[in-house]
Design an enzyme around this catalytic site. Structure first.
Site: not given
Ligand code: GDP
Ligand code: IMO
Ligand code: MG
Length: 428
Positions: A13, A16, A40-41, A222
């Site tokens: 998270d 990416k 979840g991207h 991840q």
């Molecule tokens: P990912 O899994 O690495 O793609 O990241 P996620 O989407 O799960 O979580 C990142 C969260 O932070 C999302 O809600 C994005 O919209 C948000 N986000 C990304 N970059 C920034 C930033 O620079 N500032 C803020 N406030 N939010 C951001």
């Molecule tokens: P993105 O790509 C954050 C965590 C789960 C759990 C562990 C194992 O959005 O960054 P799994 O379902 O893979 O067996 O879970 O890994 N986890 C993540 N945490 N971002 C993710 O993906 C994750 N994918 C799995 O919360 O602790």
């Molecule tokens: Mg994510």
């Protein structure tokens, strides 16, 4: 042309999805290489917020190829839902997306096994996203798995039933109730739709693209600290989330990897169980969660929040061969007078600057340095020249400690809230 990689350096998270979307105009092909719908991207642009799980984050751009590589695991039910949402936005998916025949399929019984296993673990549970990731990769390495290309064979249903029956035998050993019928029907229906997508031998596709001097960006899921080998085992996911995972997950030779973009938050989060040395259990952690909207993009769970952890980041940079760093969510720290940075740990009475093996069994206490905060809203900034001097100091401080240049700074979730930086950091 070599393949560039973008991956997370923390517990996922890191942002990416957002940054891959920002970089896509520079590339011809965006390819996912591991993980599955546990990811979840999130992308935001033109007032639209979209979360992708299996589909690469280049999908919103015209004339780009998006590839789901062999290292990914796919749940056709989640996949079709993702596709339907994109179709509603008017995207011609078949033009933009291709899927590796060698990618493994997540069966409904994989999801049941994930849930049964987590339930049986009780307090020791991993905190899995319950998408069936672990059991699917177990079948892959156990040489039992069902692959995307199997759907093109005449005995697909037989292969499916054999694997399902194996799973039912295992499920019988758990005290776990389930109703498979509906899930199975939906899954088989989705497979019918799924087989109409562009199924390819992605290792040939990617290497051909490379040879034709097309630019390929491999998108990690991840983060490094969730890697099956180098993460905080057993509280990890079941794939290699690191640069080496891009080699095995796409069929790219190690000497064909170019830039490695390592992405991290200006602080740190984790969702699910497992060690997190800099976790904050106080109101500061709560403030970060609120300001950063730190709730899981896949499960909605609140993310655990804490200060940035440099020993962990250094480790991730080493394992991945990171050539450039990307820092996200700098805007979230705007509220703080001072920002803490963990530079070492106290462990069994000694000061160490690396993650010890027994991080699960022994107390480790973070040792902090403090830097001055910027106390200024960053979300409206459009160029790096506009950043407050304190943020510039924070960036330079991190570069010195991490011995790697920071070339992108993200100051909000939208595409536009991205500052490109010419780093002057050098090792000399
Ligand atoms: P990912 O899994 O690495 O793609 O990241 P996620 O989407 O799960 O979580 C990142 C969260 O932070 C999302 O809600 C994005 O919209 C948000 N986000 C990304 N970059 C920034 C930033 O620079 N500032 C803020 N406030 N939010 C951001
Ligand atoms: P993105 O790509 C954050 C965590 C789960 C759990 C562990 C194992 O959005 O960054 P799994 O379902 O893979 O067996 O879970 O890994 N986890 C993540 N945490 N971002 C993710 O993906 C994750 N994918 C799995 O919360 O602790
Ligand atoms: Mg994510």
């Amino acid at each position: 042309m070599k393949v560039d990689v973008l991956l997370g350096l923390q517990w996922g998270d890191e942002g990416k999805g957002k940054v891959v979307d920002v970089l896509t105009p520079e590339y011809d092909v965006i390819a996912r290489f591991q993980g599955g719908p546990n990811a979840g991207h999130t992308l935001e642009f033109d007032g639209i917020k979209h979360v992708l799980h299996t589909i690469p984050s280049g999908i919103f751009h015209n004339n780009k190829e998006n590839v789901v590589g062999n290292g990914v695991v796919i749940d056709p039910i989640i996949f079709i839902k993702e596709i339907d949402a994109l179709k509603k936005m008017g995207l011609n998916i078949n033009e933009r997306l291709a899927i590796s025949r060698k990618a493994h399929l997540i069966l409904p019984t994989h999801r049941l096994l994930d849930a049964a296993s987590e339930q049986a673990k009780g307090k020791q549970k991993i905190g899995s996203t319950l998408k069936g990731i672990g059991p699917t990769y177990m079948d892959k390495t156990g040489r039992n798995g069902l692959r995307v290309g199997d759907v093109e064979t005449t005995d697909f249903h037989k292969k499916y039933e054999q694997l399902r029956d194996k799973h039912l035998q295992i499920l019988a050993q758990y005290d776990f109730e389930y109703d498979l019928k509906e899930m199975e029907e939906e899954w088989l229906n989705c497979m019918e739709t799924f087989k109409q997508f562009r199924l390819i031998d992605s290792e040939h596709f990617i290497n051909q693209a490379r040879k034709e001097n097309q630019k390929v960006l491999a998108e990690g899921a991840q983060g490094t600290l969730l890697d099956i080998d180098f993460g905080s085992y057993p509280f990890v996911t079941s794939s290699n989330t690191i640069t080496a995972g891009a080699c095995t997950g796409l069929g790219v030779a190690p000497n064909q990897i170019g830039e490695v973009f390592g992405i991290f938050k200006a602080y740190c989060t984790r969702v699910g169980s497992g060690p997190f040395p800099t976790e904050l259990h106080d109101e500061i952690g709560e403030e970060i969660r609120k300001a950063g909207n730190e709730f899981g993009a896949t499960t909605g769970r609140p993310r655990r929040c804490g200060w940035i952890d440099l020993p962990a980041l250094k480790y991730a940079i080493m394992i991945n061969g990171v050539t450039q760093l990307i820092m996200t969510k700098a805007d979230v720290l705007s509220e703080f007078e001072n920002i803490k940075v963990c530079t070492a740990y106290k462990h069994k009475g000694e000061i160490i600057d690396y993650l010890p093996f027994d991080v699960l069994d022994e107390e480790i206490e973070p040792i902090y340095e403090e830097v001055t905060g910027w106390k200024e809203d960053l979300t409206g900034l459009s160029s790096i020249e506009q950043i407050p001097v304190e943020l510039n100091n924070y960036i330079q401080y991190l570069e010195d400690k991490l011995e790697t240049p920071i070339t992108i700074v993200s100051v909000g979730p939208d595409r536009k809230q991205t500052l490109i930086r010419k780093s002057e950091w050098s090792k000399a």
